[in-house]
Design an enzyme around this catalytic site. Sequence first.
Site, PDB file in Angstrom:
ATOM      1  N   LYS A  13       0.782  -1.191   0.075  1.00 15.82           N
ATOM      2  CA  LYS A  13       0.043   0.219  -0.231  1.00 15.82           C
ATOM      3  C   LYS A  13       0.854   1.348   0.000  1.00 15.82           C
ATOM      4  CE  LYS A  13      -2.048  -0.844   3.842  1.00 15.82           C
ATOM      5  NZ  LYS A  13      -1.750  -2.349   4.189  1.00 15.82           N
ATOM      6  N   ARG A 127      11.002  -7.373   3.618  1.00 16.54           N
ATOM      7  CA  ARG A 127      10.702  -5.966   3.532  1.00 16.54           C
ATOM      8  C   ARG A 127      11.393  -5.481   4.981  1.00 16.54           C
ATOM      9  NH1 ARG A 127       5.003  -3.244   3.470  1.00 16.54           N
ATOM     10  NH2 ARG A 127       5.092  -3.857   5.498  1.00 16.54           N
ATOM     11  N   ARG A 149       0.239  -8.740  13.560  1.00 14.98           N
ATOM     12  CA  ARG A 149      -0.320  -7.823  12.647  1.00 14.98           C
ATOM     13  C   ARG A 149      -1.142  -8.447  11.682  1.00 14.98           C
ATOM     14  NH1 ARG A 149       4.249  -4.497  10.424  1.00 14.98           N
ATOM     15  NH2 ARG A 149       2.727  -3.233   9.497  1.00 14.98           N
TER      16      ARG A 149
HETATM   17  P1  AMP Z   1       1.326   0.671   9.185  1.00 12.30           P
HETATM   18  O1  AMP Z   1       2.496   1.621   8.963  1.00 12.30           O
HETATM   19  O2  AMP Z   1       0.054   1.143   8.526  1.00 12.30           O
HETATM   20  O3  AMP Z   1       1.559  -0.748   9.000  1.00 12.30           O
HETATM   21  O4  AMP Z   1       1.052   0.936  10.807  1.00 12.30           O
HETATM   22  C1  AMP Z   1       1.833   0.535  11.861  1.00 12.30           C
HETATM   23  C2  AMP Z   1       0.977   0.271  13.233  1.00 12.30           C
HETATM   24  O5  AMP Z   1       0.303   1.557  13.653  1.00 12.30           O
HETATM   25  C3  AMP Z   1      -0.237  -0.685  13.338  1.00 12.30           C
HETATM   26  O6  AMP Z   1       0.345  -2.138  13.392  1.00 12.30           O
HETATM   27  C4  AMP Z   1      -1.132  -0.305  14.273  1.00 12.30           C
HETATM   28  O7  AMP Z   1      -0.325  -0.627  15.607  1.00 12.30           O
HETATM   29  C5  AMP Z   1      -0.824   1.266  14.097  1.00 12.30           C
HETATM   30  N1  AMP Z   1      -2.050   1.707  13.185  1.00 12.30           N
HETATM   31  C6  AMP Z   1      -1.650   2.629  12.021  1.00 12.30           C
HETATM   32  N2  AMP Z   1      -2.883   2.875  11.543  1.00 12.30           N
HETATM   33  C7  AMP Z   1      -3.959   2.345  12.309  1.00 12.30           C
HETATM   34  C8  AMP Z   1      -5.375   2.620  12.421  1.00 12.30           C
HETATM   35  N3  AMP Z   1      -5.925   3.104  11.347  1.00 12.30           N
HETATM   36  N4  AMP Z   1      -5.929   2.124  13.237  1.00 12.30           N
HETATM   37  C9  AMP Z   1      -5.239   1.664  14.553  1.00 12.30           C
HETATM   38  N5  AMP Z   1      -4.084   1.498  14.553  1.00 12.30           N
HETATM   39  C10 AMP Z   1      -3.296   1.954  13.545  1.00 12.30           C
END
Ligand code: AMP
Length: 191
Positions: A13, A127, A149
Amino acid sequence: MNIVLFGAPGAGKGAQAERISSMYGMVHLSTGEMLRSAITSGSDLGASAKETIDQGNLVPDDVIVKIVDARMDEGDCGEGVILDGFPRTVAQAKALDDMLAGKGLALDHVIEIKVDEDALFARIEKRALERRRTGTARSDDNADTLRKRLAVYHENTAPLLPYYLEKGVLRSVDGMRSIEDVATQIDNLLG
Ligand code: AMP
């Protein structure tokens, strides 16, 4: 144009959102990035979110909705946003609907980057290795957190697919192709 880019961790993404944002002049809004910079800046938000993120859990809906809402009110979002990593729960999706309606905006597309489940773990590990090699490792880049995750994605985020399917805004692209090919599929959708 306002777009949600949807997909499991490792679907790609971030890279696609970056490209779409520079190509179509939309703001790339990544909640993960916002949280990571809150941690780096030492803000209260960062302090309260760090443990949750490191464990691979979701930051509470009300916290995330509040930061997205505030960011969307900044002038540069008026031309459109590409949301990456938000919404991640049905409650967040409903809050997004209300938020957009309140600002007189609409959600134009939800683009799902579909990936083969079996390939995901290897993909995220690769990654993470690359980030470690280049000194940009994330604190949630370890195997246990990655597993968590993916489980959280299945439990909390995958239910958004039927939600958006019913609304008629969901489009899917094959995320198992090369980055360039996925980009072409997205461009074709955006027309
Ligand atoms: P990402 O960079 O999108 O993979 O996000 C890293 C981490 O940030 C996730 O594993 C969650 O702990 C937190 N996080 C990011 N976006 C959200 C969201 N929309 N709702 C809740 N937690 C989030």
